[in-house]
Design a protein around this motif. Structure first.
Motif, short mmCIF file in Angstrom:
data_model
loop_
_atom_site.label_atom_id
_atom_site.label_comp_id
_atom_site.label_asym_id
_atom_site.label_seq_id
_atom_site.Cartn_x
_atom_site.Cartn_y
_atom_site.Cartn_z
N SER A 77 0.82 -1.21 0.00
CA SER A 77 0.00 0.00 0.00
C SER A 77 0.85 1.26 0.00
CB SER A 77 -0.91 0.03 1.23
OG SER A 77 -1.88 -0.98 1.18
N ARG A 78 0.35 2.26 -0.72
CA ARG A 78 0.95 3.58 -0.69
C ARG A 78 -0.16 4.61 -0.50
NH1 ARG A 78 4.68 4.32 -5.86
NH2 ARG A 78 5.09 6.28 -4.77
N PHE A 79 0.21 5.79 -0.01
CA PHE A 79 -0.78 6.83 0.25
C PHE A 79 -0.29 8.16 -0.30
CE2 PHE A 79 -1.49 3.54 3.35
CZ PHE A 79 -2.87 3.44 3.41
N ILE A 80 -1.24 8.97 -0.77
CA ILE A 80 -0.91 10.27 -1.33
C ILE A 80 -2.06 11.23 -1.06
CG2 ILE A 80 -1.88 9.73 -3.60
CD1 ILE A 80 0.43 11.34 -4.84
N THR A 81 -1.75 12.47 -0.78
CA THR A 81 -2.78 13.49 -0.57
C THR A 81 -3.02 14.24 -1.87
OG1 THR A 81 -2.16 13.73 1.76
CG2 THR A 81 -3.41 15.53 0.77
N LEU A 82 -4.30 14.30 -2.28
CA LEU A 82 -4.65 14.88 -3.57
C LEU A 82 -5.80 15.86 -3.42
CD1 LEU A 82 -4.74 11.61 -5.71
CD2 LEU A 82 -2.91 13.33 -5.71
N PRO A 83 -5.93 16.81 -4.35
CA PRO A 83 -7.12 17.66 -4.38
C PRO A 83 -8.35 16.84 -4.72
CG PRO A 83 -5.78 18.01 -6.34
CD PRO A 83 -4.97 17.14 -5.42
N THR A 84 -9.49 17.28 -4.24
CA THR A 84 -10.72 16.48 -4.40
C THR A 84 -11.83 17.21 -5.14
OG1 THR A 84 -11.59 17.25 -2.29
CG2 THR A 84 -10.25 15.23 -2.26
N GLY A 85 -11.55 18.38 -5.65
CA GLY A 85 -12.62 19.15 -6.26
C GLY A 85 -13.30 20.08 -5.27
N THR A 86 -12.82 20.10 -4.03
CA THR A 86 -13.33 20.99 -2.99
C THR A 86 -12.15 21.76 -2.41
OG1 THR A 86 -13.03 19.44 -1.14
CG2 THR A 86 -15.05 19.23 -2.43
N ASP A 87 -12.41 22.50 -1.35
CA ASP A 87 -11.33 23.26 -0.72
C ASP A 87 -10.38 22.38 0.08
OD1 ASP A 87 -12.35 25.60 -1.74
OD2 ASP A 87 -13.56 26.05 0.03
N GLU A 88 -10.78 21.14 0.34
CA GLU A 88 -9.97 20.25 1.17
C GLU A 88 -9.37 19.12 0.34
OE1 GLU A 88 -12.00 18.76 4.55
OE2 GLU A 88 -12.55 20.72 5.34
N SER A 89 -8.09 18.85 0.56
CA SER A 89 -7.45 17.69 -0.03
C SER A 89 -7.71 16.48 0.85
CB SER A 89 -5.95 17.92 -0.19
OG SER A 89 -5.70 18.99 -1.08
N GLN A 90 -7.57 15.28 0.29
CA GLN A 90 -7.82 14.05 1.04
C GLN A 90 -6.74 13.04 0.72
OE1 GLN A 90 -10.12 13.72 3.32
NE2 GLN A 90 -11.54 15.41 2.88
N GLU A 91 -6.60 12.05 1.61
CA GLU A 91 -5.60 11.00 1.42
C GLU A 91 -6.20 9.84 0.63
OE1 GLU A 91 -2.24 9.52 4.32
OE2 GLU A 91 -4.09 8.43 4.77
N PHE A 92 -5.46 9.41 -0.39
CA PHE A 92 -5.88 8.30 -1.24
C PHE A 92 -4.93 7.11 -1.06
CE2 PHE A 92 -8.06 11.80 -3.05
CZ PHE A 92 -9.14 11.30 -3.77
N HIS A 93 -5.51 5.93 -1.06
CA HIS A 93 -4.77 4.68 -0.97
C HIS A 93 -4.60 4.12 -2.38
CE1 HIS A 93 -5.01 0.10 -0.22
NE2 HIS A 93 -3.79 0.47 0.09
N PHE A 94 -3.38 3.70 -2.73
CA PHE A 94 -3.16 3.12 -4.05
C PHE A 94 -2.01 2.11 -3.99
CE2 PHE A 94 -0.13 6.55 -3.78
CZ PHE A 94 0.93 6.24 -4.62
N ILE A 95 -1.95 1.30 -5.02
CA ILE A 95 -0.83 0.38 -5.22
C ILE A 95 -0.37 0.55 -6.66
CG2 ILE A 95 -1.51 -1.30 -3.47
CD1 ILE A 95 -2.68 -3.02 -5.67
N THR A 96 0.89 0.28 -6.92
CA THR A 96 1.39 0.57 -8.26
C THR A 96 2.63 -0.25 -8.60
OG1 THR A 96 2.05 2.40 -9.71
CG2 THR A 96 2.89 2.46 -7.47
N ARG A 97 2.87 -0.36 -9.87
CA ARG A 97 4.14 -0.83 -10.43
C ARG A 97 4.56 0.22 -11.44
NH1 ARG A 97 3.81 -6.66 -10.76
NH2 ARG A 97 3.00 -7.39 -8.74
N LEU A 98 5.54 1.02 -11.11
CA LEU A 98 5.95 2.11 -11.98
C LEU A 98 7.40 1.93 -12.41
CD1 LEU A 98 4.42 5.22 -10.15
CD2 LEU A 98 3.45 3.88 -12.03
N ASP A 99 7.63 2.16 -13.69
CA ASP A 99 8.98 2.14 -14.25
C ASP A 99 8.98 3.12 -15.41
OD1 ASP A 99 11.42 1.73 -15.39
OD2 ASP A 99 11.21 -0.43 -15.63
N ALA A 100 9.59 4.25 -15.20
CA ALA A 100 9.58 5.31 -16.21
C ALA A 100 10.16 4.86 -17.54
CB ALA A 100 10.32 6.53 -15.69
N GLU A 101 10.94 3.79 -17.53
CA GLU A 101 11.56 3.30 -18.76
C GLU A 101 10.60 2.44 -19.58
OE1 GLU A 101 14.53 4.41 -19.64
OE2 GLU A 101 14.49 5.57 -17.78
#
Length: 336
Positions: A45-69
């Protein structure tokens, strides 16, 4: 006769009283649980705070496999109503073979934040526009410019809306039983705004969240659901106040019709549609109608599968997706 009429009047009055007062039996106290999702998160699990379309940002839970190459668009996986990112567990490795991949819990599901706004604020954070802003905000934060959106049920609806909102960023769509032609109850704002309706929404949210009835209904054969699958589907129950957040979402949904069917002809990206022949939530005929309305669609029907074939029939789903991706580009990164 007078006695009978009096009894009938009493029954009517009691019925009206039950309608007016009954919903207030539903307690507004939030469900217990942790307030920090990282305390109950999976190792990946990973977590990130993002804008939500309102005045308040919220924490989102995500999982990923990232490789810029890794060449080609990244896959973004969008779960359906009452589910979470773990619905993609059996397909994650497949998508990782073709490119970068990310799955996230939409608000207020899984281990993402559980905002409990009221009134107009609820309409903001749980609106279509907010969901789109959250989707692209996550893509921006992860530096994913081109996307192949993979959506199940209402996640498929979100994928279609995203393809319309920013077509230059959406290279293709993989839709599993997308919620397009199926209808849900829509009520006038004044009725939805009544305190009784708020308690009714809360009561329904608790029923859906505590018992996960849609999980069983989404399988052609519910005996295939093991305890691990049930526990992952109920990950939201680990979080404090999940029920109030679900209630706010349901409250908003009662005034927010699904209108994507009116614009399917504008979506020019290549689309793969999958439908289970035993789907009880979005019938195969509905997915066929969606395929017919899209300019560039391929439809595959899966045998003996329900509304969640990515869970129930992963081998059939993998075969269909691999075959389609291979026709769109190379095995190491679909060009689309």
């Amino acid at each position: 006769m007078r006695i009978l009429l009096s009894l009938l009047l009493l029954v009517v009055l009691l019925g009206l009283l039950a309608i007016l007062v009954g919903p207030f039996i539903v307690s507004p106290s939030p469900a217990p649980g942790v307030t920090d999702a990282e305390l109950v998160a999976a190792p990946e699990s990973r977590f990130i705070t993002l804008p939500t379309g309102t005045d308040e940002s919220q924490e989102f839970h995500f999982i990923t496999r990232l490789d810029a190459e890794t060449p080609g668009p990244a896959f973004m996986l969008l779960h359906g109503f009452t589910f979470n990112l773990f619905t993609w567990s059996q397909l994650f490795d497949l998508f990782a073979q073709y490119g970068q991949v990310v799955a996230y819990d939409q608000l207020p599901y899984g281990l993402s934040a559980k905002p409990t706004p009221n009134g107009a604020q609820a309409s903001d954070v749980y609106s279509k526009a907010a969901a789109l802003e959250q989707l692209f905000a996550l893509a921006d934060a992860l530096e994913l410019e081109q996307l192949i959106l993979v959506g199940n049920s209402s996640g498929g609806t979100l994928a279609l809306e995203a393809a319309l909102a920013q077509p230059e960023r959406v290279a293709g769509l993989i839709l599993i039983a997308p919620w397009v032609y199926s209808k849900r109850p829509i009520m006038p704002d004044w009725l939805v705004g009544l305190p009784q309706m708020q308690r009714v929404s809360l009561g329904l949210a608790r029923y859906l969240g505590r018992n996960s009835p849609l999980l069983d209904y989404s399988y052609a054969d519910p005996t295939k659901i093991d305890e691990e699958r049930r526990a992952l589907t109920g990950a939201h129950r680990l979080m404090a106040g999940w029920d109030l957040a679900w209630g706010a979402l349901l409250q908003h949904s009662l005034t927010d019709p699904v209108t994507i069917a009116e614009r399917l002809g504008e979506i020019e990206q290549p689309v793969l549609l999958l439908t289970g022949d035993a789907d009880q939530i979005v019938p195969a005929s509905d997915t066929q109608a969606t395929a017919d309305a899209l300019p560039n669609a391929t439809l595959v029907q899966l045998t003996g599968c329900g509304h969640l074939p990515q869970e129930e029939c992963p081998d059939q789903v993998k075969e269909a997706i691999s075959s389609w991706l291979d026709t769109q580009g190379s095995s190491t990164g679909p060009a689309l």
